[in-house]
Design a protein around this motif. Structure first.
Motif, short mmCIF file in Angstrom:
data_model
loop_
_atom_site.label_atom_id
_atom_site.label_comp_id
_atom_site.label_asym_id
_atom_site.label_seq_id
_atom_site.Cartn_x
_atom_site.Cartn_y
_atom_site.Cartn_z
N SER A 287 39.17 43.37 12.86
CA SER A 287 39.68 41.89 12.86
C SER A 287 39.56 41.21 11.23
O SER A 287 38.82 41.70 10.62
N VAL B 256 39.66 37.69 8.94
CA VAL B 256 39.57 36.00 8.97
C VAL B 256 40.66 35.61 8.24
O VAL B 256 41.29 36.05 6.84
N CYS B 257 41.55 34.90 8.81
CA CYS B 257 42.53 33.90 8.36
C CYS B 257 42.07 33.22 6.89
O CYS B 257 41.01 32.54 7.02
N CYS C 290 42.84 29.25 8.13
CA CYS C 290 41.86 28.36 8.91
C CYS C 290 40.57 28.96 9.28
O CYS C 290 39.80 28.24 9.72
N GLU D 168 39.83 31.35 11.13
CA GLU D 168 39.62 32.13 12.53
C GLU D 168 40.04 33.36 12.34
O GLU D 168 40.88 33.96 11.53
N SER D 169 39.47 34.45 13.03
CA SER D 169 39.58 35.89 13.12
C SER D 169 40.85 36.04 14.11
O SER D 169 40.87 35.51 15.11
N ALA D 170 41.52 36.98 13.59
CA ALA D 170 42.64 37.60 14.41
C ALA D 170 42.64 39.29 14.01
O ALA D 170 42.21 39.59 13.18
N CYS E 179 46.86 34.06 9.90
CA CYS E 179 47.06 34.19 11.40
C CYS E 179 48.41 33.68 11.72
O CYS E 179 49.25 32.99 11.08
N ASP F 42 49.06 31.39 13.89
CA ASP F 42 49.29 30.08 14.00
C ASP F 42 49.50 29.54 12.53
O ASP F 42 50.21 28.34 12.41
#
Length: 176
Positions: free
Chosen positions: A141, A143-144, A147, A149-151, A165, A167
């Motif tokens: 994973s 981290v973006c 934002c 958030e993890s992806a 990410c 998004d």
């Protein structure tokens, strides 16, 4: 005394209703099990590559144990009503392609026909035109940096020197 639900009843319960589309996936799963001698896949022994995202895929999951979460149900979006099955243990494979229906039938009549007709009337049988997909992979994973958030790393893009990410990636498109 409680009656044990049939496989069709289990598929209907999972899907939410009866329909010809569910019957197609049900017939494909039953046929693949019979032709390939396979059973419910507890892990990734059996792989199904579905070329559609229609009702029948729910029956495939219930009867074969192939699921996106396990990585042994793979979506290949051609839009065709085709299902390719692979047996990792012995290398066997089979692609079932829905034949065109002849004549007029109501939805109910079509469902009954699909469930009861011989599989050779419903599907064309062939070898898949692609190789057995690799086993499911685990990704680190990330981290973006936009934002927070993890992806998974394979879904991260570089944009203006930052890891972002999908998004947050500006050129990802208008699909969502």
């Amino acid at each position: 005394m409680c009656k044990k639900p049939t496989e069709w009843e289990k598929a209907v319960e999972f899907h939410g209703h009866q329909c010809p589309g569910l019957a197609i996936g049900f017939k494909a799963a039953v046929t693949a099990r019979e032709k390939m001698g396979v059973r419910f896949s507890a892990d990734e022994e059996i792989v199904c590559v579905t070329e559609n995202d229609a009702c029948g895929v729910d029956a495939i999951q219930v009867l074969t144990g192939c699921s996106m979460g396990k990585g042994n149900l793979i979506y290949r979006g051609t839009g065709k009503m085709a299902f390719s099955f692979f047996n990792r243990k012995n290398g066997d494979s089979l692609r079932l392609m829905l034949k065109s229906f002849q004549g007029e039938m109501s939805r109910e009549e079509r469902q009954v026909y699909i469930l009861n007709a011989p599989a050779v009337e419903i599907f064309n049988f062939m070898k898949p035109g692609f190789e057995l997909p690799e086993t499911a992979r685990l990704f680190t994973s990330i981290v973006c940096e936009a934002c927070g958030e993890s992806a998974p790393e394979h879904k991260i893009r570089l944009q203006d020197g930052k890891k972002v990410c999908l998004d947050c990636f500006k050129d990802y498109g208008r699909g969502w």
